[in-house]
Scaffold this active site. Structure first.
Site, PDB file in Angstrom:
ATOM      1  N   GLY A 186       0.795  -1.215   0.000  1.00 30.50           N
ATOM      2  CA  GLY A 186       0.000   0.000   0.000  1.00 30.50           C
ATOM      3  C   GLY A 186       0.828   1.264   0.000  1.00 30.50           C
ATOM      4  O   GLY A 186       2.064   1.240  -0.091  1.00 30.50           O
ATOM      5  N   PHE A 187       0.147   2.372   0.111  1.00 30.56           N
ATOM      6  CA  PHE A 187       0.743   3.711   0.080  1.00 30.56           C
ATOM      7  C   PHE A 187       1.817   3.874   1.155  1.00 30.56           C
ATOM      8  O   PHE A 187       3.012   4.078   0.858  1.00 30.56           O
ATOM      9  CB  PHE A 187      -0.400   4.712   0.253  1.00 30.56           C
ATOM     10  CG  PHE A 187      -0.017   6.124   0.557  1.00 30.56           C
ATOM     11  CD1 PHE A 187       1.092   6.721  -0.018  1.00 30.56           C
ATOM     12  CD2 PHE A 187      -0.805   6.876   1.418  1.00 30.56           C
ATOM     13  CE1 PHE A 187       1.424   8.042   0.264  1.00 30.56           C
ATOM     14  CE2 PHE A 187      -0.495   8.192   1.701  1.00 30.56           C
ATOM     15  CZ  PHE A 187       0.629   8.769   1.137  1.00 30.56           C
ATOM     16  N   ILE A 188       1.431   3.743   2.406  1.00 31.20           N
ATOM     17  CA  ILE A 188       2.390   3.928   3.492  1.00 31.20           C
ATOM     18  C   ILE A 188       3.309   2.717   3.612  1.00 31.20           C
ATOM     19  O   ILE A 188       4.523   2.853   3.810  1.00 31.20           O
ATOM     20  CB  ILE A 188       1.642   4.180   4.820  1.00 31.20           C
ATOM     21  CG1 ILE A 188       0.809   5.461   4.726  1.00 31.20           C
ATOM     22  CG2 ILE A 188       2.616   4.274   5.990  1.00 31.20           C
ATOM     23  CD1 ILE A 188      -0.106   5.706   5.917  1.00 31.20           C
ATOM     24  N   LYS A 241     -10.974   1.150  14.014  1.00 22.57           N
ATOM     25  CA  LYS A 241      -9.610   1.467  14.442  1.00 22.57           C
ATOM     26  C   LYS A 241      -9.506   1.583  15.961  1.00 22.57           C
ATOM     27  O   LYS A 241      -8.532   1.130  16.568  1.00 22.57           O
ATOM     28  CB  LYS A 241      -9.135   2.756  13.769  1.00 22.57           C
ATOM     29  CG  LYS A 241      -8.706   2.561  12.321  1.00 22.57           C
ATOM     30  CD  LYS A 241      -7.565   1.574  12.240  1.00 22.57           C
ATOM     31  CE  LYS A 241      -6.999   1.414  10.855  1.00 22.57           C
ATOM     32  NZ  LYS A 241      -5.886   0.431  10.822  1.00 22.57           N
ATOM     33  N   TYR A 256     -15.355   3.136  10.080  1.00 21.37           N
ATOM     34  CA  TYR A 256     -13.887   3.062   9.980  1.00 21.37           C
ATOM     35  C   TYR A 256     -13.244   3.474  11.297  1.00 21.37           C
ATOM     36  O   TYR A 256     -12.362   2.784  11.825  1.00 21.37           O
ATOM     37  CB  TYR A 256     -13.390   3.945   8.845  1.00 21.37           C
ATOM     38  CG  TYR A 256     -11.886   4.052   8.792  1.00 21.37           C
ATOM     39  CD1 TYR A 256     -11.107   2.956   8.443  1.00 21.37           C
ATOM     40  CD2 TYR A 256     -11.233   5.248   9.103  1.00 21.37           C
ATOM     41  CE1 TYR A 256      -9.716   3.038   8.416  1.00 21.37           C
ATOM     42  CE2 TYR A 256      -9.852   5.343   9.070  1.00 21.37           C
ATOM     43  CZ  TYR A 256      -9.105   4.240   8.728  1.00 21.37           C
ATOM     44  OH  TYR A 256      -7.732   4.326   8.700  1.00 21.37           O
TER      45      TYR A 256
END
Length: 324
Positions: free
Chosen positions: A11-13, A159, A155
């Site tokens: 992914g992005f991170i 988390k 979401y």
């Protein structure tokens, strides 16, 4: 040199983190399930620079399938620290499909924690989100804020539940944990559904920018390499300390309003934005604003990238993608 497992490595991170950990000499085992939230080819591109690295090993694993999937994929690989980035992301989509978010982010995290317990892996860096603060009135957001009634999207709830699960495993099984609440990370490889990515595409296509609300909502935009530096510092902290359970903000400590952001993106692209105002979206918060005192004291975390510089890096990356 340590052995680090990174879930969500494509992914992005995650892909930026893998690159940094490899640069620092660590061995990295990467997991990803290539969730179809956006195209697999983008994630394959993210990994292209390190997929063949001699200290990197990749396994395609879906954490929803239980700890047995991890046992099958990783029967004997030595792991010292787990960085758990894998998650179903996005506030807006979670309002439309809450079960998917609880399935991925709560059940998947539980499976990972159970596998760690069985393997006696005792170091975890867990990626949480600034979304858990909701519209908490006290700002900047501090890690000790009362979040009992803060979450306003599935979401965010998923988390915060993840954080509660990590505490349970710390308390019962001695897991060392750093929970890190990320604040609107942006930069090269950013997911295509996020605002900056959308704004650049629209401006380059000569189309108007949708503004949800009156433009006064604000986000604490954090450049991806600053976030990743914080994660890597967290890994080092876990490797050198025991009895750890901490929750940290990894933000930039400077909210930027939506109108300010659009203006800055327009300057980076070289186009004057045309605005189209629309109603606020369900689940969106008014402001995110990180108090990063604790992260600085514990990890030496200090974001350094100005918004204009980060946006220029993103626009340059977008141009490179179009040329491929």
């Amino acid at each position: 040199m340590a052995s680090v497992l990174v879930s969500g490595c494509a992914g992005f991170i995650g892909s930026h983190l893998v690159e940094l950990l490899l640069q620092r000499g660590h061995r990295v085992t990467g997991l990803d399930n290539f969730d179809p939230f956006y195209g697999r080819h983008r994630k394959e591109q993210n990994m292209a620079g390190f997929r063949q690295h001699p200290r990197f090993t990749f396994h395609e694993v879906d954490l929803r399938h239980g700890q047995d999937a991890l046992v099958d994929a990783l029967p004997a690989e030595p792991i010292e620290v787990v960085v758990h980035l894998a998650a179903k992301a996005g506030v807006g989509p979670s309002v439309q499909a809450p079960i998917d978010y609880l399935d991925n982010n709560v059940l998947g995290t539980t499976h990972l924690l159970e596998w760690m317990r069985q393997r006696e892996i005792r170091k975890l860096f867990f990626a949480s989100s600034s979304s858990v603060y909701g519209n908490t009135p006290a700002r900047p957001f501090r890690e000790d804020a009362n979040l009992q009634a803060a979450c306003i999207s599935p979401y965010a709830a998923s988390k915060l539940t993840g954080e509660q699960l990590t505490y349970t495993y710390h308390h019962l099984y001695g897991l060392d944990v750093l929970n890190a609440r990320f604040f609107t990370v942006y930069g090269p490889r950013q997911r295509p559904d996020l605002a900056i990515h959308k704004f650049v595409r629209l401006l380059q296509a000569g189309q108007p920018i949708p503004v949800f609300g009156d433009g006064s909502t604000a986000r604490d935009y954090t450049f991806v390499l600053d976030t990743v530096a914080g994660i890597a510092a967290g890994v080092e902290h876990l490797l050198t300390h025991t009895g750890v359970y901490e929750t940290l903000n990894l933000g930039n400590n400077r909210p930027v309003t939506l109108l300010e952001l659009i203006k800055a993106v327009g300057q980076a692209v070289g186009v004057e934005p045309e605005l189209r105002f629309q109603p606020m979206q369900p689940g969106d918060v008014d402001v995110t604003y990180a108090d990063i005192t604790k992260a600085h004291q514990l990890l030496g975390y200090a974001p350094r990238t100005p918004l204009a510089e980060g946006l220029q890096a993103f626009v340059q990356w977008m141009g490179q993608q179009e040329g491929q």
